[in-house]
Design an enzyme around this catalytic site. Structure first.
Site, short mmCIF file in Angstrom:
data_model
loop_
_atom_site.label_atom_id
_atom_site.label_comp_id
_atom_site.label_asym_id
_atom_site.label_seq_id
_atom_site.Cartn_x
_atom_site.Cartn_y
_atom_site.Cartn_z
N LYS A 75 0.84 -1.20 0.00
CA LYS A 75 0.00 0.00 0.00
C LYS A 75 0.88 1.25 0.00
CE LYS A 75 -4.25 -1.63 0.32
NZ LYS A 75 -5.21 -1.37 -0.76
N THR A 76 0.26 2.38 -0.30
CA THR A 76 0.99 3.63 -0.51
C THR A 76 1.78 4.14 0.70
OG1 THR A 76 -0.53 4.27 -2.22
CG2 THR A 76 0.67 6.06 -1.15
N PHE A 77 1.11 4.32 1.83
CA PHE A 77 1.79 4.94 2.96
C PHE A 77 2.88 4.05 3.57
CE2 PHE A 77 0.17 9.17 4.55
CZ PHE A 77 -0.26 9.56 3.30
#
Ligand code: AMP
Ligand code: ZN
Ligand code: ZN
Length: 408
Positions: free
Chosen positions: A72-74
């Protein structure tokens, strides 16, 4: 006889020094770290990206940059800049729960309390006298032990890619004494279009083209500023992208009595926290009996060691980890209409080929025409430190990428 252990010690030291070759000398121009969110490793060939392709061919390109779990991004943006696995820097998902404080994290949270795990590269740089500037990056709007980047911007999803480039160029145009040496730049359009239309859709191809043009604009700007020859570019993404068709959705409600848990993660991996008094072992056995083979169920401490996702109370105590294309959702929140507007996603096991991300680097400090095999994203932080000539903070990566990519 007495001096034998000392002699052995000296010999060992010599041997160790020979094995751990020091990193190459630091480069002098700006170091620009660019993230193209959701740029799958194979977009470079599958979509039209002439600038990126030329930079990759002329410099260093890794076949695939392996994200850390969850893809995922974060979690991954913070791994890229700290060299730590998500369980060790603490941003364990895009949204998660901290039971110790009964607090919720989501992607809008910039309060320092969430961002104290590890040392992002801009803090390592500032602490050692190197000015930094972040034109967007998760965590860059926060203070880390009293320090923050010299220049930063509050995130604005709507800002066009070209404006982001111009903003960064304005910082690089400052007089040498004020100019940052480390800069980050972030583009989200490829991820957004990938989710909405799918990885190979023409709309995603158009987003790739837009970002490719933005990188060309950056190169032209560097040229105008007289920085093109000395600038070193490291271009990465955080994860890939893969289709999530509605016939591969599994509902929490069909696997368990959800009144017994708090659902804390959905999508390619589900996470639930049993309410007080629930027999966790019995619940795990129940979910396992009901789940299709595409979904593996683990207690947090039993998540496979290679995923590095067992440490810390913020990770849900029961994890449901799906195979590529499969997702786990709450029936009450998922609708076919919503699914129709979301063709693809990410979050799966980093070993899933479709989760592979981008790594390329180009500039005077880098070797030329080098193709590297897959590399894990925990090693990018040490590479950036070597480029800047700063001492890395303790982290989960090592010098392997720096050694393979940098000229001696
Ligand atoms: P994901 O749900 O993992 O696909 O997250 C991607 C989204 O993260 C992007 O569309 C951005 O809007 C958002 N995002 C990226 N960087 C930031 C940031 N620094 N602050 C807030 N949101 C961000
Ligand atoms: Zn992303
Ligand atoms: Zn995304």
């Amino acid at each position: 006889m007495k001096c034998f252990p000392a002699l052995l010690g000296l010999l060992l030291c010599g041997l160790l020094a020979a094995c751990s070759t020091p990193p190459p000398p630091a480069a002098s121009g700006p170091v620009i770290l660019i993230s193209i969110d959701g740029f799958r490793w194979d977009y470079l060939q599958r979509h039209d990206a002439p600038t990126l392709r030329a930079l990759a061919a002329g410099g260093v390109h890794a076949t695939r940059l392996s994200p850390s779990f969850p893809s995922k991004t974060f979690p991954n943006h913070y791994t890229l800049v700290t060299g730590l696995y998500p369980q060790n820097h603490g941003i364990v998902a895009n949204w998660f729960y901290d039971p110790a404080d009964n607090a919720k994290f989501d992607m809008s949270k910039t309060e320092a309390r969430w961002w104290q795990g590890g040392e992002p590269i801009w803090i390592t740089a500032e602490k050692q006298g190197v000015r930094s500037a972040c034109f967007f990056w998760p965590g860059s709007e926060s203070v880390n032990r009293g320090i923050r980047p010299t220049f930063f911007k509050h995130f604005d999803h709507k800002m066009p890619s070209a404006d982001r480039v111009d903003g960064l160029l304005a910082w690089l145009a400052l007089p040498a004494a004020q100019r940052p040496r480390l800069a980050t730049l972030y583009f989200d359009i490829v991820d957004t279009q990938g989710h909405t239309f799918g990885p190979l859709a023409p709309e995603t191809g158009a987003a790739v083209k837009e970002v490719d043009a933005a990188v060309a604009r950056l190169l032209a700007g560097l040229e105008r500023l007289g920085l093109r020859e000395t600038a070193n570019l490291v271009i990465v993404s955080d994860h890939g992208m893969s289709e999530c068709p509605p016939d591969k959705v599994v509902f929490f409600e069909d696997l368990m009595d959800i009144s017994q848990v708090r659902v804390e993660a959905n999508g390619p991996n589900g996470g639930v926290r049993p309410k007080p008094g629930v027999d966790v072992a019995a619940l795990v056995a129940h979910i396992r009996a009901k789940a299709p083979p595409a979904i593996k169920v683990y207690r947090r401490e039993d998540v496979p060691a290679r995923l590095h996702y067992s440490r810390g109370e913020s990770i849900p105590p029961i994890m449901l980890i799906a195979d590529d294309h499969w997702t786990i959702e709450e029936r009450s929140r998922w609708t076919p209409a919503w699914a129709a507007t979301s063709k693809a996603t990410h979050g799966w096991d980093p070993a899933t080929p479709n989760m592979g991300a981008l790594f390329l680097a180009n500039g005077p400090a880098f070797k030329q025409h080098v193709e590297l095999p897959d590399v894990a994203n925990i090693h990018v932080y040490d590479l950036l430190c070597a480029l800047l000539g700063v001492k890395p903070a303790p982290n989960d990566g090592d010098q392997r990428l720096a050694r393979a990519a940098l000229r001696r």
